[in-house]
Design a protein around this motif. Sequence first.
Motif, PDB file in Angstrom:
ATOM      1  N   TYR A 176       1.013  -1.243  -0.192  1.00  0.00           N
ATOM      2  CA  TYR A 176       0.089  -0.020   0.394  1.00  0.00           C
ATOM      3  C   TYR A 176       0.477   1.391   0.049  1.00  0.00           C
ATOM      4  CZ  TYR A 176      -3.759  -3.561   0.687  1.00  0.00           C
ATOM      5  OH  TYR A 176      -4.313  -4.082   1.068  1.00  0.00           O
ATOM      6  N   ARG A 177       1.644   1.090   0.994  1.00  0.00           N
ATOM      7  CA  ARG A 177       2.716   2.024   0.770  1.00  0.00           C
ATOM      8  C   ARG A 177       3.678   2.636  -0.388  1.00  0.00           C
ATOM      9  NH1 ARG A 177       4.992   5.440   3.763  1.00  0.00           N
ATOM     10  NH2 ARG A 177       6.532   6.540   3.651  1.00  0.00           N
ATOM     11  N   ARG A 178       3.302   1.282  -1.469  1.00  0.00           N
ATOM     12  CA  ARG A 178       4.142   1.551  -2.591  1.00  0.00           C
ATOM     13  C   ARG A 178       3.181   2.298  -3.600  1.00  0.00           C
ATOM     14  NH1 ARG A 178       7.273  -3.606  -4.491  1.00  0.00           N
ATOM     15  NH2 ARG A 178       8.152  -2.319  -6.815  1.00  0.00           N
ATOM     16  N   GLY A 179       1.938   2.543  -3.245  1.00  0.00           N
ATOM     17  CA  GLY A 179       0.959   2.350  -4.555  1.00  0.00           C
ATOM     18  C   GLY A 179      -0.293   2.018  -4.757  1.00  0.00           C
ATOM     19  N   ALA A 195      -6.118   2.177  -9.851  1.00  0.00           N
ATOM     20  CA  ALA A 195      -7.562   1.936  -9.648  1.00  0.00           C
ATOM     21  C   ALA A 195      -7.494   2.631 -11.704  1.00  0.00           C
ATOM     22  CB  ALA A 195      -8.652   2.768  -9.311  1.00  0.00           C
ATOM     23  N   VAL A 196      -7.337   1.568 -12.045  1.00  0.00           N
ATOM     24  CA  VAL A 196      -8.217   2.064 -13.723  1.00  0.00           C
ATOM     25  C   VAL A 196      -9.249   1.131 -13.604  1.00  0.00           C
ATOM     26  CG1 VAL A 196      -6.823   1.374 -15.699  1.00  0.00           C
ATOM     27  CG2 VAL A 196      -5.149   1.227 -13.851  1.00  0.00           C
ATOM     28  N   ILE A 197     -10.016   2.556 -14.580  1.00  0.00           N
ATOM     29  CA  ILE A 197     -11.200   2.205 -14.981  1.00  0.00           C
ATOM     30  C   ILE A 197     -11.017   2.501 -17.010  1.00  0.00           C
ATOM     31  CG2 ILE A 197     -13.356   3.803 -15.129  1.00  0.00           C
ATOM     32  CD1 ILE A 197     -13.137   5.377 -12.304  1.00  0.00           C
ATOM     33  N   GLY A 198     -11.906   1.350 -17.243  1.00  0.00           N
ATOM     34  CA  GLY A 198     -12.178   1.420 -18.635  1.00  0.00           C
ATOM     35  C   GLY A 198     -12.377   0.335 -18.995  1.00  0.00           C
ATOM     36  N   GLY A 199     -11.871   0.045 -20.470  1.00  0.00           N
ATOM     37  CA  GLY A 199     -12.600  -1.520 -20.871  1.00  0.00           C
ATOM     38  C   GLY A 199     -14.378  -1.217 -21.564  1.00  0.00           C
ATOM     39  N   SER A 200     -14.480  -1.597 -22.709  1.00  0.00           N
ATOM     40  CA  SER A 200     -14.941  -1.614 -23.596  1.00  0.00           C
ATOM     41  C   SER A 200     -15.117  -2.836 -23.939  1.00  0.00           C
ATOM     42  CB  SER A 200     -15.625  -0.356 -24.040  1.00  0.00           C
ATOM     43  OG  SER A 200     -14.583  -0.657 -25.236  1.00  0.00           O
ATOM     44  N   ALA A 201     -16.263  -3.968 -25.160  1.00  0.00           N
ATOM     45  CA  ALA A 201     -16.858  -4.719 -25.799  1.00  0.00           C
ATOM     46  C   ALA A 201     -15.180  -4.731 -26.688  1.00  0.00           C
ATOM     47  CB  ALA A 201     -18.533  -5.038 -26.207  1.00  0.00           C
ATOM     48  N   LEU A 213     -12.715   2.624  -5.410  1.00  0.00           N
ATOM     49  CA  LEU A 213     -11.712   4.372  -5.910  1.00  0.00           C
ATOM     50  C   LEU A 213     -11.413   5.075  -4.240  1.00  0.00           C
ATOM     51  CD1 LEU A 213     -14.048   4.945  -8.988  1.00  0.00           C
ATOM     52  CD2 LEU A 213     -11.559   3.779  -8.765  1.00  0.00           C
ATOM     53  N   LYS A 214     -12.219   5.372  -3.851  1.00  0.00           N
ATOM     54  CA  LYS A 214     -10.967   5.841  -2.493  1.00  0.00           C
ATOM     55  C   LYS A 214      -9.710   5.837  -1.938  1.00  0.00           C
ATOM     56  CE  LYS A 214     -15.717   8.856  -1.167  1.00  0.00           C
ATOM     57  NZ  LYS A 214     -16.322   8.640  -0.297  1.00  0.00           N
ATOM     58  N   ARG A 215      -9.754   4.387  -2.092  1.00  0.00           N
ATOM     59  CA  ARG A 215      -8.790   4.358  -1.239  1.00  0.00           C
ATOM     60  C   ARG A 215      -7.664   4.462  -2.346  1.00  0.00           C
ATOM     61  NH1 ARG A 215     -12.625  -0.246   0.454  1.00  0.00           N
ATOM     62  NH2 ARG A 215     -12.815  -1.470  -1.413  1.00  0.00           N
ATOM     63  N   ALA A 216      -7.813   4.202  -3.578  1.00  0.00           N
ATOM     64  CA  ALA A 216      -6.749   4.144  -4.429  1.00  0.00           C
ATOM     65  C   ALA A 216      -6.061   5.209  -4.655  1.00  0.00           C
ATOM     66  CB  ALA A 216      -6.788   4.883  -6.048  1.00  0.00           C
ATOM     67  N   ASP A 217      -4.567   5.479  -4.637  1.00  0.00           N
ATOM     68  CA  ASP A 217      -3.448   6.683  -4.539  1.00  0.00           C
ATOM     69  C   ASP A 217      -4.398   7.568  -5.894  1.00  0.00           C
ATOM     70  OD1 ASP A 217      -2.133   6.914  -1.872  1.00  0.00           O
ATOM     71  OD2 ASP A 217      -1.600   4.994  -2.815  1.00  0.00           O
ATOM     72  N   VAL A 218      -3.603   7.184  -6.930  1.00  0.00           N
ATOM     73  CA  VAL A 218      -4.475   7.469  -8.043  1.00  0.00           C
ATOM     74  C   VAL A 218      -5.541   6.907  -9.517  1.00  0.00           C
ATOM     75  CG1 VAL A 218      -3.208   7.944 -10.278  1.00  0.00           C
ATOM     76  CG2 VAL A 218      -1.975   8.509  -8.141  1.00  0.00           C
ATOM     77  N   VAL A 219      -6.276   7.412 -10.372  1.00  0.00           N
ATOM     78  CA  VAL A 219      -6.731   6.793 -10.691  1.00  0.00           C
ATOM     79  C   VAL A 219      -6.466   7.314 -11.925  1.00  0.00           C
ATOM     80  CG1 VAL A 219      -9.595   6.541 -11.460  1.00  0.00           C
ATOM     81  CG2 VAL A 219      -8.567   6.887  -8.676  1.00  0.00           C
ATOM     82  N   ILE A 220      -6.863   6.209 -12.963  1.00  0.00           N
ATOM     83  CA  ILE A 220      -6.141   6.184 -14.375  1.00  0.00           C
ATOM     84  C   ILE A 220      -8.072   6.289 -15.063  1.00  0.00           C
ATOM     85  CG2 ILE A 220      -5.269   5.225 -16.835  1.00  0.00           C
ATOM     86  CD1 ILE A 220      -3.507   4.121 -14.661  1.00  0.00           C
ATOM     87  N   ILE A 221      -8.674   6.797 -15.617  1.00  0.00           N
ATOM     88  CA  ILE A 221      -9.753   6.550 -16.418  1.00  0.00           C
ATOM     89  C   ILE A 221      -9.570   7.119 -18.112  1.00  0.00           C
ATOM     90  CG2 ILE A 221      -9.847   8.990 -15.664  1.00  0.00           C
ATOM     91  CD1 ILE A 221     -12.793   8.592 -15.901  1.00  0.00           C
ATOM     92  N   GLY A 222      -9.633   6.183 -18.388  1.00  0.00           N
ATOM     93  CA  GLY A 222     -10.138   6.256 -20.574  1.00  0.00           C
ATOM     94  C   GLY A 222      -9.271   5.045 -21.141  1.00  0.00           C
TER      95      GLY A 222
END
Length: 504
Positions: free
Chosen positions: A236-239, A242-248, A308-317
């Motif tokens: 957890y200290r290393r970070g 979260a990745v939000i993405g993907g589609s059919a 998502l709130k537990r993530a340090d950084v969120v990737i979206i796209g």
Amino acid sequence: MEDHAVWTVEESRAHDKTAQEMGVNLLSLMETAGARAAYYLLPELKGPGLIIAGKGHNGGDALVMARHVARYRDVQLLLPLGVPKFPGAEELLKVLQNYGAKIVAQDHMERAWNQVSWIVDGLFGTGFHGTVEDGFITQLWKRLSQTENVVYALDILSGIDANSGSYMLEPVYAHKTLTFGAAKWGHFGYPGSRFSGQLVILDIGLPDLGPSSGQWIDPSWAKAHIPPRDFYAHKYRRGRVAVIGGSASMPGAPVLAGLAALKTGAGLVELFVPSGIVHRVQAPTPLLVRGVGEGGNLVLRGEDIEALKRADVVIIGPGLGTGVSPALLETVITLGKPLVIDADALALLKEIAAGPLPEGTVLTPHSGEMARLLGITSDAVDAFRYQSVKQAVDRYRVCVVLKGPYSLVASERIFVNTANTPALATAGSGDVLSGVIAALLAGRYPKDVTEMTAFATYLHGWAGIHAERDQGPSVIATDIIAALGQAWNSIVCEEHPPMLPEHF
């Protein structure tokens, strides 16, 4: 003075002007520039050569160079625009002839061409912009584009706009460009970088005027910015990323981003993908996968938001596809987490109401995506990359990466990535970069977001270089991920990437 500065034309002129105000006259500057160019090139100049000199200051540098080279090689001088006009030019011409250089008449150009083995372009320099209407210059450049002789350019290849990199003449591929004081933005722009060859930066003793508008990434800078590793760190200290993405149609894109984040050093990565495609997401065991929404719609539920709130950084796209509601991005923004906004999420950014993005956010558009963000064409972005990335920073007030050869990383200052290879031009490479950036930003150690993002582009570039060394022209995105370990080693060892600018 900064060793790795990148200047605008205006910054270059300011350095020249300040030097003259301090007592270094124009002819002294030309003497230093021309002599430095001559003694850098002499070891590789074989046989007789032709130097093309314009009527301005770049032509003056060429005249001085001709005199010094004429001591050791047969030199012919072509003055396609006539005798240079600056004070002292006629004296320079007399002296270089006394040293043995010969002036070629325009109607004898073809004969001279057949007698030489190398050519130096000192015609226009950094002051050029617009178009060339002189018929003889057009003919000369057409002939130069066909030559098999080695071509060198002084300061910048004639015809390249030094601020943007746009180019209006016949394509001429310089073997090397010898620039004075610092690199110019045109050396890294489109298509100027294609024609500049190896960039060599000659120190001519210009004064230090403080920070420049940009800097190119040097191996020593990269090594100094390697993130610290804590022997006692847990995952957890290393970070956490979260990745939000993907589609059919693109179920693998978030997997690439997630794997790249893990391989770069993130302690834990969780993918948030539409529940309807979870069975198609071929995520290896280290990645966590969460199905979101129903029927293929990416709608975040309460438990998803808590995760998502537990993530340090969120990737979206990555792989998000079209048809996703802008409300998804608005919801993610309200979490206040640093974001890496990539791919189709950049289109959502254009649609949502203007407002501040979370601190530490990074946008990663390519030219087409940048064009949509700014409301211009991709050709306009490529013609003015330096200006376009500045405009995006001004509009969104976050770090922006304009991807491509010599990717630009910008906020208050702009970094130029010098680890480049065409092998990175493959599907999923941008998803990998998003994962690399997110992992480096997620680590819980002090960091400057822009500097760490610049480091990420350099690491990603090195991974592409190693992937190409291993796979030749057959590189795919997973090869880039696999090569990240070798990329780290190259940075630790301060290995020079291909075409890194050279100092002299």
